[in-house]
Write a protein that holds these residues in place. Sequence first.
Motif, PDB file in Angstrom:
ATOM      1  N   SER A 192      -5.914  -0.593  -4.443  1.00 27.31           N
ATOM      2  CA  SER A 192      -5.690  -0.592  -3.010  1.00 27.31           C
ATOM      3  C   SER A 192      -6.521  -1.718  -2.402  1.00 27.31           C
ATOM      4  O   SER A 192      -7.723  -1.823  -2.654  1.00 27.31           O
ATOM      5  CB  SER A 192      -6.097   0.755  -2.405  1.00 27.31           C
ATOM      6  OG  SER A 192      -5.894   0.768  -1.020  1.00 27.31           O
TER       7      SER A 192
ATOM      8  N   SER B 183      -5.221   9.639   9.936  1.00 23.54           N
ATOM      9  CA  SER B 183      -5.761  10.687   9.065  1.00 23.54           C
ATOM     10  C   SER B 183      -5.791  12.056   9.730  1.00 23.54           C
ATOM     11  O   SER B 183      -5.857  13.073   9.045  1.00 23.54           O
ATOM     12  CB  SER B 183      -7.177  10.324   8.602  1.00 23.54           C
ATOM     13  OG  SER B 183      -8.071  10.293   9.708  1.00 23.54           O
TER      14      SER B 183
ATOM     15  N   GLU C 258       0.818  -1.203   0.000  1.00 23.64           N
ATOM     16  CA  GLU C 258       0.000   0.000   0.000  1.00 23.64           C
ATOM     17  C   GLU C 258       0.859   1.263   0.000  1.00 23.64           C
ATOM     18  O   GLU C 258       0.564   2.231  -0.710  1.00 23.64           O
ATOM     19  CB  GLU C 258      -0.932   0.003   1.214  1.00 23.64           C
ATOM     20  CG  GLU C 258      -2.010  -1.070   1.182  1.00 23.64           C
ATOM     21  CD  GLU C 258      -3.050  -0.816   0.111  1.00 23.64           C
ATOM     22  OE1 GLU C 258      -3.355   0.356  -0.168  1.00 23.64           O
ATOM     23  OE2 GLU C 258      -3.560  -1.802  -0.465  1.00 23.64           O
TER      24      GLU C 258
ATOM     25  N   LYS D  89      -0.886   6.109   5.459  1.00 24.07           N
ATOM     26  CA  LYS D  89      -2.174   5.431   5.387  1.00 24.07           C
ATOM     27  C   LYS D  89      -2.533   4.692   6.671  1.00 24.07           C
ATOM     28  O   LYS D  89      -3.050   3.583   6.652  1.00 24.07           O
ATOM     29  CB  LYS D  89      -2.201   4.468   4.199  1.00 24.07           C
ATOM     30  CG  LYS D  89      -2.021   5.165   2.864  1.00 24.07           C
ATOM     31  CD  LYS D  89      -2.115   4.201   1.701  1.00 24.07           C
ATOM     32  CE  LYS D  89      -1.931   4.921   0.369  1.00 24.07           C
ATOM     33  NZ  LYS D  89      -2.009   4.009  -0.768  1.00 24.07           N
TER      34      LYS D  89
ATOM     35  N   TRP E 287      -7.279   5.816   9.693  1.00 21.72           N
ATOM     36  CA  TRP E 287      -7.217   6.185   8.286  1.00 21.72           C
ATOM     37  C   TRP E 287      -8.558   6.055   7.577  1.00 21.72           C
ATOM     38  O   TRP E 287      -8.936   6.886   6.761  1.00 21.72           O
ATOM     39  CB  TRP E 287      -6.176   5.323   7.575  1.00 21.72           C
ATOM     40  CG  TRP E 287      -6.031   5.627   6.116  1.00 21.72           C
ATOM     41  CD1 TRP E 287      -6.601   4.955   5.065  1.00 21.72           C
ATOM     42  CD2 TRP E 287      -5.274   6.692   5.529  1.00 21.72           C
ATOM     43  NE1 TRP E 287      -6.243   5.532   3.878  1.00 21.72           N
ATOM     44  CE2 TRP E 287      -5.434   6.599   4.130  1.00 21.72           C
ATOM     45  CE3 TRP E 287      -4.482   7.708   6.062  1.00 21.72           C
ATOM     46  CZ2 TRP E 287      -4.819   7.489   3.253  1.00 21.72           C
ATOM     47  CZ3 TRP E 287      -3.867   8.593   5.191  1.00 21.72           C
ATOM     48  CH2 TRP E 287      -4.047   8.477   3.804  1.00 21.72           C
TER      49      TRP E 287
END
Length: 328
Positions: free
Chosen positions: A70, A206, A58, A203, A129
């Motif tokens: 993804s 966030s 990823e 990732k 995330w």
Amino acid sequence: MAGNTIHRTSSAPMKTILPPQELLDDLCSRFVLNVPQEDLESFERIFFLLEQAHWFYEDNSVEQNPALKSLSFKEFTSLMFNNCAALRPYINHIDDIYKDFTTYKFRVPVSGAIILDESYERCLLVKGWKIGASWSFPRGKKSKDEEDHTCAYREVLEETGFDISNLLNLDDYIEVVIGEQRVRLYIIAGVKEDTAFAPLTKKEISEISWHRLDEILPASDEVFSRGTNGLKLYMVAPFQTALKAWIAAHPPPPGQKTEASAKAMCVWKVKSSNLGGGASTADNQLQKAGSDAQDAADVRPGRSFRNFRFDVPSILQSIDAAFSANEN
């Protein structure tokens, strides 16, 4: 006529593809086979290795080639078991293995930190995330033979970029058991609000924000609830009673400025365009990979795989044979 040519721009999402066989072989070789033999002695360890392969895929492969799909971890493991010679012999057991691993994973101890500002009125929370993710204190699962405080230092650094090694007191922690999982959070008090925070991993986080403690109190008597401000606080609420008691016993130094009217303050946030994953044309192939596992011979060795031993010699032999066939 050339003068009447109309150029159209498509707003359709870019098509995505599954990782090619060469990439899957490389990930399997790098993360599964190229490890000490003791790490190939149980499916739990193998799945932790596959998690590292998934993160690498990823964070690096998809970043460098946005056309790649993804994948969720379950999708990724399905592809690896279907396409890697080392894992393919066990494809007919993948559903049981995956369930057994996820059950085991939620028993792995977790360590992290509760970071308080100088007034002890705000704590630092990180948001996961995925869209709709809950907030939590920075924390993560312990690695094999890792000390709690070492795990806390590593996980906080990865999720916030903040080094707590010189601030961590081994005796200042709160520990709770959630389900079957032990969670220990060290209390790191007196951190300046203008400290720069940013995750070191991609990732995973966030958003990072300072939140007032009086705003994240449970909205009801239930431990797992939302706060009075509506935030999801499933991994925060269980620590609040003990945290209030700790602050009462360890008041902040006198003279610290407080701003009772201040609300939550975001200190880092990922660009919204980087969140989530769009539709993919590879979904049918993923469904086929899953159905292939279901259609395989239903010979199940049992619900638990903790006494599993990888047949490494035969796997290496099959890989060598495959390489020789490709060379010829």
